[in-house]
Design an enzyme around this catalytic site. Structure first.
Site, mmCIF file in Angstrom:
data_model
loop_
_atom_site.group_PDB
_atom_site.id
_atom_site.type_symbol
_atom_site.label_atom_id
_atom_site.label_comp_id
_atom_site.label_asym_id
_atom_site.label_seq_id
_atom_site.Cartn_x
_atom_site.Cartn_y
_atom_site.Cartn_z
ATOM 1 N N ASP A 85 3.875 -0.068 -8.315
ATOM 2 C CA ASP A 85 3.712 0.628 -9.406
ATOM 3 C C ASP A 85 3.322 2.285 -9.319
ATOM 4 O O ASP A 85 3.103 3.051 -10.226
ATOM 5 C CB ASP A 85 1.874 0.315 -9.908
ATOM 6 C CG ASP A 85 0.873 0.511 -8.448
ATOM 7 O OD1 ASP A 85 1.044 -0.039 -8.327
ATOM 8 O OD2 ASP A 85 0.141 0.835 -9.130
ATOM 9 N N ASP A 141 0.493 -0.976 0.156
ATOM 10 C CA ASP A 141 -0.253 -0.312 0.155
ATOM 11 C C ASP A 141 1.084 1.051 -0.192
ATOM 12 O O ASP A 141 1.722 1.264 1.358
ATOM 13 C CB ASP A 141 -0.550 -0.074 1.447
ATOM 14 C CG ASP A 141 -1.761 1.205 1.043
ATOM 15 O OD1 ASP A 141 -1.973 2.374 0.777
ATOM 16 O OD2 ASP A 141 -2.820 0.727 1.978
#
Length: 217
Positions: free
Chosen positions: A156, A120
């Site tokens: 990402d 996260d």
């Protein structure tokens, strides 16, 4: 709780490749991972492993190493556990625990290599201390890794990647390599085509995959 999730938790309670609260080994595993696996192979730990695709994939490619995927979500770990059984892999296991408590389950210098895969990104400034590449986590990794141990990050997230580069610039590290587009770089072959669920998802949406690795100096 749904019936399907309850069944997964029942399976996890019985699974020999899952270490979690309620099992005697949960209290004694620290410093004893090589005894758990029954050999002296190098120990590779994946943080935020989710469904365990990367740990299981690496275990298949590198039978000469042991792998432990760490996550707090039991239903996700069930997927990795069952995949390992289906593939007959006895060199991969899973630890259900919070990453901030990692020192409760691994002894100093017990880990040979660490992977952080698609954590996260915690984009809010108020969440900075919860980012897995925050200095407080880096200090913990330094303690748990062997002196020449590698630390890898795949993400990402542009913001997490840039934050990590800025953070590492203030830490003594060596052998540092990084790319903002892994699969267009010469390092792509080092990943053996193994992709997590989220990596497939992000790649399909057009996001480039960022990657870095280093050793602590």
């Amino acid at each position: 709780m749904g019936r399907q999730k309850l069944k997964k938790f029942e399976d996890n309670d019985k699974a020999g490749n899952i270490v979690q609260a309620g099992k005697p080994i949960y209290e004694t595993i620290k410093g004893n991972w090589r005894a758990f696996f029954g050999n002296d192979k190098p120990l590779v730990v994946e943080l935020a492993c989710g469904r365990g695709e990367y740990s299981v994939g690496l275990a298949g490619v590198f039978p000469e190493k042991n792998f432990v995927g760490v996550d707090i979500k039991g239903a996700r770990l069930w997927t990795g556990s069952q995949a390992a059984y289906a593939q007959g892999l006895d060199n991969v296991a899973f630890l259900r625990a919070y990453i901030q408590n990692l020192t409760d389950f691994f002894a100093p210098q017990e880990i040979d290599e660490l992977w952080i895969t698609f954590p996260d990104p915690r984009p809010r400034n108020s969440d900075e201390r919860r980012r897995l590449t925050h200095p407080r986590f880096l200090a913990m990794y330094r303690q748990l890794l062997k002196p020449e141990g590698w630390l890898h990050l795949k993400t990402d997230s542009d913001s997490l990647f840039e934050y990590t580069l800025e953070t590492l610039a203030e830490h003594p590290i060596k052998d540092f390599v990084h790319t903002s587009d892994l699969y267009s770089s010469s390092m792509a072959q080092d990943h053996h085509g193994i992709k997590t669920y989220y990596e497939h998802l992000f790649s399909a949406q057009g996001f480039s995959i960022k990657y870095l690795r280093f050793r602590f100096a």
